[in-house]
Motif scaffolding. Structure first.
Motif, PDB file in Angstrom:
ATOM      1  N   GLU A  24       0.822  -1.207   0.000  1.00 47.91           N
ATOM      2  CA  GLU A  24       0.000   0.000   0.000  1.00 47.91           C
ATOM      3  C   GLU A  24       0.860   1.262   0.000  1.00 47.91           C
ATOM      4  O   GLU A  24       0.446   2.303  -0.504  1.00 47.91           O
ATOM      5  N   GLY A  25       2.080   1.156   0.534  1.00 43.87           N
ATOM      6  CA  GLY A  25       2.996   2.288   0.572  1.00 43.87           C
ATOM      7  C   GLY A  25       3.800   2.458  -0.705  1.00 43.87           C
ATOM      8  O   GLY A  25       4.669   3.317  -0.783  1.00 43.87           O
ATOM      9  N   GLY A  26       3.542   1.609  -1.707  1.00 46.98           N
ATOM     10  CA  GLY A  26       4.191   1.753  -3.007  1.00 46.98           C
ATOM     11  C   GLY A  26       5.324   0.779  -3.265  1.00 46.98           C
ATOM     12  O   GLY A  26       5.920   0.798  -4.340  1.00 46.98           O
ATOM     13  N   CYS A  27       5.635  -0.059  -2.311  1.00 48.87           N
ATOM     14  CA  CYS A  27       6.690  -1.066  -2.467  1.00 48.87           C
ATOM     15  C   CYS A  27       6.032  -2.334  -3.009  1.00 48.87           C
ATOM     16  O   CYS A  27       5.471  -3.118  -2.261  1.00 48.87           O
ATOM     17  N   LYS A  28       6.096  -2.513  -4.344  1.00 47.51           N
ATOM     18  CA  LYS A  28       5.312  -3.569  -4.983  1.00 47.51           C
ATOM     19  C   LYS A  28       6.137  -4.668  -5.629  1.00 47.51           C
ATOM     20  O   LYS A  28       5.574  -5.617  -6.164  1.00 47.51           O
ATOM     21  N   THR A  29       7.452  -4.553  -5.607  1.00 52.49           N
ATOM     22  CA  THR A  29       8.295  -5.589  -6.206  1.00 52.49           C
ATOM     23  C   THR A  29       9.461  -5.902  -5.275  1.00 52.49           C
ATOM     24  O   THR A  29       9.759  -5.148  -4.343  1.00 52.49           O
ATOM     25  N   GLU A  30      10.128  -7.013  -5.556  1.00 49.99           N
ATOM     26  CA  GLU A  30      11.311  -7.369  -4.783  1.00 49.99           C
ATOM     27  C   GLU A  30      12.388  -6.296  -4.920  1.00 49.99           C
ATOM     28  O   GLU A  30      13.080  -5.969  -3.965  1.00 49.99           O
ATOM     29  N   LYS A  31      12.499  -5.716  -6.111  1.00 49.36           N
ATOM     30  CA  LYS A  31      13.481  -4.651  -6.324  1.00 49.36           C
ATOM     31  C   LYS A  31      13.149  -3.440  -5.460  1.00 49.36           C
ATOM     32  O   LYS A  31      14.036  -2.843  -4.849  1.00 49.36           O
ATOM     33  N   ASP A  32      11.855  -3.080  -5.398  1.00 45.71           N
ATOM     34  CA  ASP A  32      11.432  -1.978  -4.534  1.00 45.71           C
ATOM     35  C   ASP A  32      11.815  -2.264  -3.079  1.00 45.71           C
ATOM     36  O   ASP A  32      12.308  -1.382  -2.376  1.00 45.71           O
ATOM     37  N   LEU A  33      11.597  -3.479  -2.644  1.00 48.53           N
ATOM     38  CA  LEU A  33      11.907  -3.867  -1.275  1.00 48.53           C
ATOM     39  C   LEU A  33      13.408  -3.774  -1.004  1.00 48.53           C
ATOM     40  O   LEU A  33      13.829  -3.278   0.033  1.00 48.53           O
ATOM     41  N   GLN A  34      14.206  -4.233  -1.946  1.00 47.53           N
ATOM     42  CA  GLN A  34      15.658  -4.222  -1.767  1.00 47.53           C
ATOM     43  C   GLN A  34      16.227  -2.805  -1.692  1.00 47.53           C
ATOM     44  O   GLN A  34      17.214  -2.581  -1.002  1.00 47.53           O
ATOM     45  N   LYS A  43       8.142   6.481   6.381  1.00 46.60           N
ATOM     46  CA  LYS A  43       7.056   7.226   5.737  1.00 46.60           C
ATOM     47  C   LYS A  43       5.834   6.354   5.455  1.00 46.60           C
ATOM     48  O   LYS A  43       4.783   6.867   5.083  1.00 46.60           O
ATOM     49  N   ILE A  44       5.959   5.040   5.621  1.00 47.15           N
ATOM     50  CA  ILE A  44       4.835   4.132   5.372  1.00 47.15           C
ATOM     51  C   ILE A  44       3.785   4.366   6.461  1.00 47.15           C
ATOM     52  O   ILE A  44       4.106   4.279   7.655  1.00 47.15           O
ATOM     53  N   PRO A  45       2.556   4.680   6.070  1.00 47.74           N
ATOM     54  CA  PRO A  45       1.514   4.978   7.061  1.00 47.74           C
ATOM     55  C   PRO A  45       1.300   3.813   8.040  1.00 47.74           C
ATOM     56  O   PRO A  45       1.165   2.655   7.639  1.00 47.74           O
ATOM     57  N   GLY A  46       1.319   4.132   9.326  1.00 49.88           N
ATOM     58  CA  GLY A  46       1.009   3.147  10.351  1.00 49.88           C
ATOM     59  C   GLY A  46       2.114   2.169  10.685  1.00 49.88           C
ATOM     60  O   GLY A  46       1.881   1.218  11.430  1.00 49.88           O
TER      61      GLY A  46
END
Length: 83
Positions: A24-34, A43-46
């Motif tokens: 929901e915070g925009g991290c939608k792929t493994e690359k985004d996570l890395q 900055k991720i809500p909650g």
């Protein structure tokens, strides 16, 4: 812990909750996570401090190709390639 739940189930639910927050915070792929850094995590809500620890573990497991084992609470079935 809610009645009738094992620690593994609760942990799994926590991990899935964190993955949902990441998505929901925009991290939608493994690359985004890395590439996710602490400032972006905050900055991720909650997001909570214990959840930051889960995110760091998710990053390590994605990098090591052991995400499925981590989510299920099992042992790493992959041989250590760094040693």
């Amino acid at each position: 812990m809610p009645k009738g739940m094992t620690a593994t189930q609760l942990t799994f639910q926590q991990k899935i909750k964190v993955i949902s927050k990441l998505y929901e915070g925009g991290c939608k792929t493994e690359k985004d996570l890395q590439t996710l850094e602490l400032a972006e995590m905050l900055k991720i809500p909650g997001i909570t401090v214990p959840e930051l620890s889960i995110i760091v573990n998710l990053q390590k497991c994605v990098k090591a190709h052991t995400l499925y084992s981590y989510l299920g609470g099992g042992e790493n079935e992959q041989p250590d390639q760094n040693g």
